[in-house]
Design a protein around this motif. Structure first.
Motif, short mmCIF file in Angstrom:
data_model
loop_
_atom_site.label_atom_id
_atom_site.label_comp_id
_atom_site.label_asym_id
_atom_site.label_seq_id
_atom_site.Cartn_x
_atom_site.Cartn_y
_atom_site.Cartn_z
N LEU A 461 -2.22 30.78 -6.87
CA LEU A 461 -3.58 30.67 -7.38
C LEU A 461 -4.34 31.93 -7.00
O LEU A 461 -4.35 32.32 -5.83
N GLU A 464 -10.55 34.26 -9.53
CA GLU A 464 -11.13 34.89 -10.72
C GLU A 464 -12.43 34.16 -11.06
O GLU A 464 -12.44 32.93 -11.17
N ASP A 465 -13.47 34.93 -11.20
CA ASP A 465 -14.77 34.36 -11.60
C ASP A 465 -15.20 33.22 -10.68
O ASP A 465 -15.73 32.20 -11.12
N LYS A 467 -13.42 31.10 -9.00
CA LYS A 467 -12.51 29.97 -8.89
C LYS A 467 -11.08 30.46 -8.70
O LYS A 467 -10.72 31.56 -9.15
N TYR A 468 -10.28 29.62 -8.04
CA TYR A 468 -8.85 29.93 -7.88
C TYR A 468 -8.10 29.30 -9.04
O TYR A 468 -8.10 28.08 -9.22
N ARG A 469 -7.44 30.14 -9.83
CA ARG A 469 -6.76 29.70 -11.04
C ARG A 469 -5.25 29.92 -10.90
O ARG A 469 -4.81 30.91 -10.33
N TYR A 470 -4.50 28.96 -11.43
CA TYR A 470 -3.04 29.07 -11.38
C TYR A 470 -2.58 30.21 -12.29
O TYR A 470 -2.86 30.22 -13.48
N LYS A 471 -1.88 31.16 -11.71
CA LYS A 471 -1.38 32.30 -12.46
C LYS A 471 0.14 32.31 -12.59
O LYS A 471 0.69 33.02 -13.42
N GLN A 482 -3.05 25.03 -15.19
CA GLN A 482 -4.15 25.94 -15.50
C GLN A 482 -5.39 25.19 -15.96
O GLN A 482 -6.48 25.76 -15.98
N PRO A 485 -8.52 24.48 -12.38
CA PRO A 485 -8.90 25.50 -11.39
C PRO A 485 -9.59 24.85 -10.21
O PRO A 485 -10.18 23.77 -10.32
N SER A 486 -9.53 25.52 -9.06
CA SER A 486 -10.10 24.96 -7.83
C SER A 486 -11.17 25.88 -7.27
O SER A 486 -11.07 27.11 -7.34
N SER A 487 -12.19 25.28 -6.70
CA SER A 487 -13.26 26.04 -6.07
C SER A 487 -12.78 26.52 -4.70
O SER A 487 -11.81 25.98 -4.14
#
Length: 755
Positions: A461, A464-465, A467-471, A482, A485-487
């Motif tokens: 994760l 981005e912007d 938040k933690y997003r699955y990449k 995806q 997303p998590s704060s």
């Protein structure tokens, strides 16, 4: 030769004394000597005879002396008593001397035997050769009998060598030899006819039996057995027991010598190998030769499977297939050793309930699975398995050798693992320099799973912007993840060690034995997504590594094991931390590059992507539309009334007008659509998965929104041109020309929209 000469000299001396006594008895008679001189010499004659030949011959000599006295001067009662006393005293003393002589002779013989053994044994450097030589060393002790060396096996004892041959190859453990094996003590049977457990050898009239256990590292590894048709002297028994102890000491020496030789060779060869695979092949070659075994393999536990690092002596196609595919979790003795950390020895592999079927089908019997310990891990991630088709007993000396061998091999593995970590990080950094940035995250995750012991799945994760997003994800549904997303607060709850430790990049481990992992996950993300896409109910162990750079957590790396709650240990933490720092630097550089790229592709006034971004996105989206056969539409929008706002109200108000248009369009934008400031007072939109009819509906809403904007008396309007794939073209230039022309037509006609 000197002992023979001494014995002959003693006999000659005693004979001379007897003759001299008789001569002196006769001489006084011819010289008319008095009677008092005859009796002492006859007593000497009688006593010497009794001393040399025993009491029977002594009484005969006494009778002869009495007859001589009676002939010459007559015999008195006192004379007879003196002669009898001479017989008794001399016989007793002589018997003691004879016994002492026999004891001394037997003791000397025993000492000679031990001395010869101590002289010969050090030249023998092979354990089997030493044992086979023993019967020949002791053949002189077995007149009328035999000497044999017996080795234990599963259900009895097997003859290794004998002198002479006895025509028997195996015996049970119920006899005298078996008792010596079981009790670990010498067994002496003075009369085998009274021994119910005596096992007779064909063709031998045995009277006595002596069974001597031979020890190697405190364990009975053989029995030296002597049988003969006459009694053993006590000194012989003592001497043979000492001889057996000398043999046992030599067996210990040979065991120590073999260990030192093998470990020395292992140490030398470990300095030459460059990988775990090479080290495994080398170690198996040394060990199989040393233990006279047929085949072996070194396994490494890798998440759901054990993979073969190296193997020797495996030729059967069914076994080669097992080596190629690996051992599934929990299948085979190697997994038991991994779980317990204890070696497993067996002579009945075909009957093992957790054996590998392909191997059991070949009826292999003797096997060992031994852990190869490495530092900082609860479980041995490497397991040595060696064996042979026939049954054999594992000696304690062999077990000691294997323990030391595996410990030293584990130390060598640690060096190679460290080297592998360095090479892996260097390779990753080099590949990332050569690969496009969109491949970065997946490459990082795959390398982490490879590098960190216990990993079999994982996710990455990235921040981005806000938040933690699955990449990236391995073993999970990335697309599904995806959507969740998590704060930063959610990620801290999942991490569980606090913000300060996360900023320091400290990894943490969760085990399903101690924590219900899925419940924590459900508190930080939608359960329906995490159960389906993230399989959180299947996770048995998790290692979470914050990727921190200068106090900011850029990403969270999750590594999972879906089978073993104890999969991660200190070595896993060390491996994770090993490449965390360079990874943080790399992610930071990528982030800066992405921000710069976004800045280059973003209009600074409105915050919308610019014309360069439009060209890039249009090319990518059109390529996907062509590949997967779905429609795509685009719109070119030119503002009306914007020049009047600029001229009458000033450029600042003009800028506000552009910002307001961008905000309202962004609010109206559908998910998946793209908006751009094309330049000046022109905007553009790309609608993936949208045909021209759907695009017309969206464009009308855009026109209504723009026409609702006013600044005082000045109102805005718009002219929109639409184009769609595939009917208007299959490349960006054709679509742009079609949309641009229609925008100018709408502008000329004074209408908002032209399709």
């Amino acid at each position: 030769m000197s002992r023979t000469f001494s014995r002959s000299a003693v006999n000659l001396l005693y004979g001379a004394v007897v003759l001299c006594a008789l001569v002196f008895v006769l001489l006084p008679d011819s010289l008319e000597s008095p009677h008092s001189y005859k009796l002492p010499f006859l007593m000497v004659f009688t006593a010497t005879t009794a001393s040399i030949y025993g009491m029977g011959w002594g009484f005969l000599a006494a009778g002869t002396s009495a007859l001589l006295l009676a002939r010459w001067v007559g015999v008195q009662v006192l004379d007879g008593l003196l002669l009898l006393l001479s017989v008794v005293l001399a016989s007793s003393i002589g018997g003691s001397l004879r016994m002492a002589h026999r004891h001394a002779k037997a003791l000397a013989r025993s000492h000679q035997l031990i001395a010869e053994a101590l002289e010969v044994f050090p030249a023998i450097e092979n354990r089997r050769a030493l044992l086979e030589s023993l019967p020949q060393h002791l053949i002189n002790f077995a007149s009328g009998g035999h000497v044999g060396i017996w080795l234990p096996q599963e259900h009895g004892l097997r003859l290794l060598a004998s002198a002479p041959g006895i025509g028997v190859e195996e015996i049970s453990t119920q006899g005298v030899v078996g008792r010596a094996l079981r009790e670990g003590k010498p067994q002496y049977v003075p009369n085998v006819r009274q021994e119910p457990a005596f096992i007779a050898a064909p063709g031998f009239a045995t009277l006595e039996e002596l069974a001597l256990p031979l020890f190697e590292r405190g364990e009975v590894v053989g029995v030296l057995n002597l049988e003969r048709d006459r009694p053993f002297w006590p000194e012989e028994v003592v001497g043979l027991i000492r001889f057996a102890k000398a043999v046992s000491l030599q067996l210990d020496r040979l065991a120590d010598l073999e260990i030192r030789r093998l470990l020395s060779e292992l140490s030398v060869q470990l300095q030459k190998v460059r990988s775990l695979e090479e080290a495994s092949q080398m170690a198996l070659s040394l060990l199989l030769q040393s233990l006279s075994l047929e085949a072996g393999v070194v396994w490494e536990a890798r998440g759901a499977r054990m993979r073969a690092l190296g193997y020797r002596g495996v030729r059967e196609p069914s076994l080669l297939e097992v080596l190629q595919n690996g051992l599934p979790y929990g299948q085979g003795l190697a997994w038991d050793v991994y779980a317990t950390g204890k070696p497993y020895f067996t002579q009945r592999y075909a009957e093992e309930p957790r054996g590998v079927g392909a191997l059991q089908a070949l009826d292999w019997q003797t096997f060992l699975a031994h852990p190869i310990p490495t530092a900082c891990t609860k479980r041995s991630r490497f397991v040595l398995v060696i064996g042979t088709a026939h049954k054999r007993i594992w000696r304690k000396a062999e077990k000691d050798l294997l323990l030391l061998f595996c410990r030293n091999l584990g130390i060598g593995f640690e060096r190679l693992i460290e080297k592998h970590h360095h090479e892996g990080v260097n390779r990753l950094m080099q590949e990332l320099l050569e690969e496009p940035s969109e491949n970065l995250y997946h490459m990082v995750l795959v390398e982490a799973i490879e590098q960190v012991p216990g990993s079999e799945a994982g996710s990455l994760l990235v921040l981005e912007d806000g938040k933690y997003r699955y990449k990236a994800a391995v073993g999970y549904d990335l697309v599904g993840l995806q959507a969740a997303p998590s704060s930063p607060a959610d990620m801290l709850d999942w991490y569980g060690l606090g913000e300060e430790r996360s900023r320091q990049g400290e990894p943490r481990i969760l085990s399903a034995e101690e924590t219900e992992i899925y419940k924590i996950s459900h508190q930080t993300a939608p359960p329906e997504i995490m159960d389906a896409a993230g399989r959180v109910r299947e996770i048995k162990a998790n290692l979470c590594l914050p990727i921190a750079y200068r106090g900011e957590v850029l990403a969270y790396l999750n590594l999972d094991n879906l089978h073993d709650p104890q999969a991660f240990a200190e070595d896993s933490l060390h491996a994770a931390q090993f490449f965390a720092a360079p990874l943080a630097t790399l992610l930071h550089d990528v982030r800066i590059h992405r921000l710069l790229e976004e800045a280059a592709l973003t209009d600074s006034l409105t915050g919308l992507p610019n014309r360069r971004a439009f060209d890039k996105v249009l090319s990518e989206e059109l390529e996907r539309a062509v590949r997967y056969g779905y429609p795509l539409s685009l719109a070119i929008m030119d503002l009306k009334g914007f020049k009047a706002v600029n001229d009458k109200l000033g450029h600042a108000t003009g800028d506000l007008a552009l910002i307001r248009v961008a905000q309202l369009l962004e609010e109206e934008r559908r998910g998946g659509d793209h908006l751009f400031r094309w330049g000046g007072d022109e905007f553009a939109a790309i609608f993936p998965h949208t045909d021209k009819g759907e695009a017309l509906v969206v464009a009308k809403r855009y026109a209504q929104i723009i026409e609702s904007i006013s600044f005082g008396q000045q109102r805005l309007g718009v002219s929109i041109g639409l184009a769609a794939y595939p009917e208007d073209g299959s490349n960006p230039d054709k679509l742009l020309v079609a949309a641009d022309n229609r925008m100018y037509e709408a502008k000329a006609l004074g209408i908002p929209l032209k399709t």
